[in-house]
Design a protein around this motif. Sequence first.
Motif, PDB file in Angstrom:
ATOM      1  N   PRO A 131      -7.923  20.790   4.100  1.00 14.34           N
ATOM      2  CA  PRO A 131      -6.921  18.948   4.300  1.00 14.34           C
ATOM      3  C   PRO A 131      -7.707  17.464   3.072  1.00 14.34           C
ATOM      4  N   ASN A 132      -8.718  17.370   2.186  1.00 13.88           N
ATOM      5  CA  ASN A 132      -9.132  16.123   1.418  1.00 13.88           C
ATOM      6  C   ASN A 132      -7.987  16.360   0.474  1.00 13.88           C
ATOM      7  N   MET A 133      -6.761  17.428  -0.039  1.00 12.31           N
ATOM      8  CA  MET A 133      -6.013  17.647  -0.128  1.00 12.31           C
ATOM      9  C   MET A 133      -4.147  17.118  -0.499  1.00 12.31           C
ATOM     10  N   PHE A 134      -3.663  16.014  -1.078  1.00 12.71           N
ATOM     11  CA  PHE A 134      -2.856  15.227  -1.000  1.00 12.71           C
ATOM     12  C   PHE A 134      -1.474  16.288  -1.389  1.00 12.71           C
ATOM     13  N   ARG A 135      -0.247  16.570  -0.747  1.00 17.36           N
ATOM     14  CA  ARG A 135       1.252  16.844  -2.107  1.00 17.36           C
ATOM     15  C   ARG A 135       2.320  15.625  -1.844  1.00 17.36           C
ATOM     16  N   TYR A 136       2.845  15.755  -2.682  1.00 15.03           N
ATOM     17  CA  TYR A 136       3.960  14.793  -2.564  1.00 15.03           C
ATOM     18  C   TYR A 136       5.380  15.463  -2.026  1.00 15.03           C
ATOM     19  N   LEU A 137       5.658  15.109  -1.484  1.00 17.57           N
ATOM     20  CA  LEU A 137       7.234  15.880  -1.511  1.00 17.57           C
ATOM     21  C   LEU A 137       8.191  15.187  -1.635  1.00 17.57           C
ATOM     22  N   ALA A 138       8.924  15.769  -2.401  1.00 16.42           N
ATOM     23  CA  ALA A 138      10.569  14.370  -3.250  1.00 16.42           C
ATOM     24  C   ALA A 138      11.388  14.726  -1.922  1.00 16.42           C
ATOM     25  N   ILE A 153       0.810  -1.314   0.138  1.00 15.98           N
ATOM     26  CA  ILE A 153       0.113  -0.017   0.134  1.00 15.98           C
ATOM     27  C   ILE A 153       0.589   0.937   0.020  1.00 15.98           C
ATOM     28  N   ASP A 154       2.051   1.407   0.918  1.00 17.36           N
ATOM     29  CA  ASP A 154       2.834   2.168   0.968  1.00 17.36           C
ATOM     30  C   ASP A 154       3.934   2.955  -0.374  1.00 17.36           C
ATOM     31  N   ALA A 155       3.923   1.561  -1.099  1.00 16.91           N
ATOM     32  CA  ALA A 155       4.545   1.469  -2.523  1.00 16.91           C
ATOM     33  C   ALA A 155       3.534   1.770  -3.349  1.00 16.91           C
ATOM     34  N   ALA A 156       2.071   1.331  -3.277  1.00 19.74           N
ATOM     35  CA  ALA A 156       1.779   1.977  -4.620  1.00 19.74           C
ATOM     36  C   ALA A 156       0.903   3.724  -4.383  1.00 19.74           C
ATOM     37  N   ILE A 157       1.233   4.253  -2.829  1.00 23.06           N
ATOM     38  CA  ILE A 157       0.219   5.682  -2.786  1.00 23.06           C
ATOM     39  C   ILE A 157       1.690   6.772  -3.127  1.00 23.06           C
ATOM     40  N   VAL A 158       2.956   6.024  -3.096  1.00 22.38           N
ATOM     41  CA  VAL A 158       3.712   6.715  -3.047  1.00 22.38           C
ATOM     42  C   VAL A 158       3.857   6.773  -4.832  1.00 22.38           C
ATOM     43  N   ARG A 159       4.099   5.967  -5.408  1.00 24.41           N
ATOM     44  CA  ARG A 159       3.454   5.715  -6.971  1.00 24.41           C
ATOM     45  C   ARG A 159       2.776   7.044  -7.709  1.00 24.41           C
ATOM     46  N   ILE A 160       1.850   6.533  -7.244  1.00 21.51           N
ATOM     47  CA  ILE A 160       0.769   7.641  -7.664  1.00 21.51           C
ATOM     48  C   ILE A 160       1.168   8.888  -7.516  1.00 21.51           C
ATOM     49  N   MET A 161       1.365   8.989  -6.086  1.00 22.77           N
ATOM     50  CA  MET A 161       1.721  10.898  -5.652  1.00 22.77           C
ATOM     51  C   MET A 161       2.880  11.076  -6.621  1.00 22.77           C
ATOM     52  N   LYS A 162       3.742  10.407  -6.892  1.00 24.61           N
ATOM     53  CA  LYS A 162       4.976  10.828  -7.762  1.00 24.61           C
ATOM     54  C   LYS A 162       4.794  11.065  -9.061  1.00 24.61           C
ATOM     55  N   SER A 163       3.416  10.697  -9.109  1.00 19.02           N
ATOM     56  CA  SER A 163       3.178  10.897 -10.989  1.00 19.02           C
ATOM     57  C   SER A 163       2.391  11.609 -10.661  1.00 19.02           C
ATOM     58  N   ARG A 164       1.477  12.312  -9.664  1.00 21.04           N
ATOM     59  CA  ARG A 164       0.360  12.550 -10.059  1.00 21.04           C
ATOM     60  C   ARG A 164       0.716  14.666  -9.073  1.00 21.04           C
ATOM     61  N   LYS A 165       1.473  14.356  -8.301  1.00 22.58           N
ATOM     62  CA  LYS A 165       2.249  15.465  -7.206  1.00 22.58           C
ATOM     63  C   LYS A 165       1.203  15.701  -6.297  1.00 22.58           C
ATOM     64  N   LEU A 225       2.715   7.835   5.850  1.00 27.70           N
ATOM     65  CA  LEU A 225       3.687   8.379   4.926  1.00 27.70           C
ATOM     66  C   LEU A 225       3.817   9.697   5.300  1.00 27.70           C
ATOM     67  N   ILE A 226       2.779  11.005   5.987  1.00 25.48           N
ATOM     68  CA  ILE A 226       2.348  11.775   6.104  1.00 25.48           C
ATOM     69  C   ILE A 226       3.948  12.573   7.617  1.00 25.48           C
ATOM     70  N   THR A 227       3.618  11.705   8.610  1.00 24.11           N
ATOM     71  CA  THR A 227       4.746  11.282   8.908  1.00 24.11           C
ATOM     72  C   THR A 227       6.146  10.953   8.981  1.00 24.11           C
ATOM     73  N   ARG A 228       6.172  10.143   7.864  1.00 15.79           N
ATOM     74  CA  ARG A 228       7.239  10.040   7.521  1.00 15.79           C
ATOM     75  C   ARG A 228       8.260  11.047   6.395  1.00 15.79           C
ATOM     76  N   ASP A 229       6.585  11.867   5.943  1.00 14.11           N
ATOM     77  CA  ASP A 229       7.802  13.343   5.575  1.00 14.11           C
ATOM     78  C   ASP A 229       6.936  12.809   3.623  1.00 14.11           C
ATOM     79  N   TYR A 230       6.748  11.628   3.262  1.00  9.62           N
ATOM     80  CA  TYR A 230       6.438  11.758   1.578  1.00  9.62           C
ATOM     81  C   TYR A 230       5.439  12.296   1.482  1.00  9.62           C
ATOM     82  N   LEU A 231       4.707  12.767   2.355  1.00 10.77           N
ATOM     83  CA  LEU A 231       2.954  12.999   2.077  1.00 10.77           C
ATOM     84  C   LEU A 231       3.002  14.250   2.341  1.00 10.77           C
ATOM     85  N   GLU A 232       2.344  15.731   1.796  1.00 11.85           N
ATOM     86  CA  GLU A 232       1.554  16.846   3.264  1.00 11.85           C
ATOM     87  C   GLU A 232      -0.151  16.559   2.524  1.00 11.85           C
TER      88      GLU A 232
END
Length: 737
Positions: free
Chosen positions: A730-737, A672-684, A717-724
């Motif tokens: 608050p329903n929108m997420f941003r990818y943190l490179a 699940i972690d990998a899928a979320i990061v993959r999606i957010m990496k491409s969508r930002k 993932l938010i606590t681990r600084d992958y997303l914010e």
Amino acid sequence: MERKTIELDQGWDYMQKGITKLKRILEGLPEPPFSSEEYMMLYTTIYNMCTQKPPHDYSQQLYDKYREAFEEYITSTVLPSLREKHDEFMLRELVKRWENHKVMVRWLSRFFHYLDRYFIARRSLPALNEVGLTCFRDLVYQEVHAKVRDAVIALIDKEREGEQIDRALLKNVLDIFVEIGMGQMDHYEADFEEDMLQDTGAYYSRKASSWIEEDSCPDYMLKAKCLKKERDRVSHYLHSSSEMKLSEKVQHELLVACANRLLEKEHSGCRALLRDDKVEDLSRMYRLYCKIPRGLDPVANIFKQHITAEGTALVQQAEDAASNQASNAPGVQEQVLIRKIIELHDKYMAYVTDCFQNHTLFHKALKEAFEVFCNKTVTGSSSADLLATFCDNILKKGGSEKLSDEAIEETLEKVVKLLAYISDKDLFAEFYRKKLARRLLFDRSANDDHERSILTKLKQQCGGQFTSKMEGMVTDLTLARENQASFEDYLRNNSTAQPGIDLTVTVLTTGFWPSYKSFDLNLPAEMVKCVEFFKGFYETKTKHRRLTWIYSLGTCHVNGKFEQKTIELIVSTYQAAVLLLFNTSNRLSYSEIMAQLNLTHDDLVRLLHSLSCAKYKILSKEPNTKIISQSDYFEFNSKFTDKLRRIKIPLPPVDERKKVVEDVDKDRRYAIDAAIVRIMKSRKVLGHQQLVSECVEQLSRMFKPDIKAIKKRMEDLITRDYLERDEENPNMFRYLA
């Protein structure tokens, strides 16, 4: 020389004679046909009267008299002859009169042809041919078309009831409706077709009402073959444009309006046909309903419900049977269940291909039905577990399934098809891997080819990632055999390396195999020596790999020297370690054994139970009870004997299901972690709902992710600084490179 002027009355009198002669010919009275001289004279008269200088150019008057000639003939002759006849006789008269009228138009338009060429063309008036046909339409057709239509419909209904009718007559009458339109279909459609379709609807509505009461579903469908007769009707006398409308009308009344009553008929509807394997009737049902938009939906729905009910009943039977014989041969019922589900799939897949001609709707219904009951648990075991156990039974030596090579291949093919319906494919993979490991490590696999064959099938079905570890395991074992051969060569060529025991070591790659607990077991001295020798050998091959010893998977052959005879005991490494303690001590307490071997309580209880309380009592226990307690004492049972010279002392099995499920849950978190990061990496940037649904879509090929689990991983993932989260939304997420 100047041409003599022809006056209107004089010229028309001459023309009138020609027209009268034409009428007499049409009425069948004795009259010789027109000679070429007569025809030329009539044509020339019109020509002359139209080409005289004004005021003697009588073009307009002749154009009017042309129409009057038709009107007079129709009023005096045609209409009276039609009015005195009825039904079929009237139809015959109408066809005759229409044919005569067309002949009359053809001849008169030839006589008056000069008008067509110049006068009509210059004034943009209706052509002579059109004027002639319009006269018939306005005077004859408008008066009789309603009676004609009713007579035609009455004849069609007679034919539907099985009477013979004159089809050629109907064809000719309906051609009039078409020809009167002069290139347009509006008269045929408005004056005949609409009423004919309405009558057809009423006729078949009456028929359907009586048939549905009297007949079974198969008999009703046989009668619905009249659809074909209606199509024949079009080819014989209706206009081809009616075919679609007529078919739809009949289908609607016979198949759509009463679809629910027909398909749900208690003793002969779709369910009963499926229950009684009425393949021909089901094929007929498909052929009738496949032509109707969405007509197959209710059939596919019943098909799905029927399969779901049958499959659920099988699961329930297995549950009941397993609870009735709880103590007797556990797992047998579950294996029977998988076999029955495979048979069920074969049966209904044949229905999809044969009766329903591979229609996607029925493939979908079959898939959805199997997904329902293939994901139920049976006696606490998930379907993924049952399927893996079923494969294990086929592939291991001495399994309960005794099959030929072809049958095994076929069964494996079917098992892999069933896997498509199971949502927790990752759980199946883990159970399968556990069982594959046991088959490979304990040499229980019946045939390497079958092992590789099912992996190929699984790879095709679920992708390379699904089978990569399993393929690694099979390859590992081949490498391990080569490694063992090198070790044996090393021992032969190295006279100082003499372990004193035959030693076989299987070296495996950690990443491919299931995780096993490795304990710091205090090995007996004999075994320590062997391990050291092997380490020495392994270091000659590689310096960069660390060996971890998994003693729980080891096997030892120990000679037990009993009073009556020596018996070879086949035991696990742990059991052997316990037994070898008694070479140096006659009597040991539970705590002494525990201290000497450095084992946990759970493991030691299992070991001592297998050696002192089970079928083969190699050790005597004080007190002599069936339960191991920490105050017990153990001695070597020298009086033990058995009729066999070699015996295997089994360890009570450990239920690994819980551990497998825990391992899979852990892997799912990573997935699940990998899928979320993959999606957010491409969508930002992405909304919460969309991120969840994309995540589910990506992962559903392997398992059905739990929405709560996805939300939890997002928070992690938010606590681990992958997303914010977006500050404003608050329903929108941003990818943190």
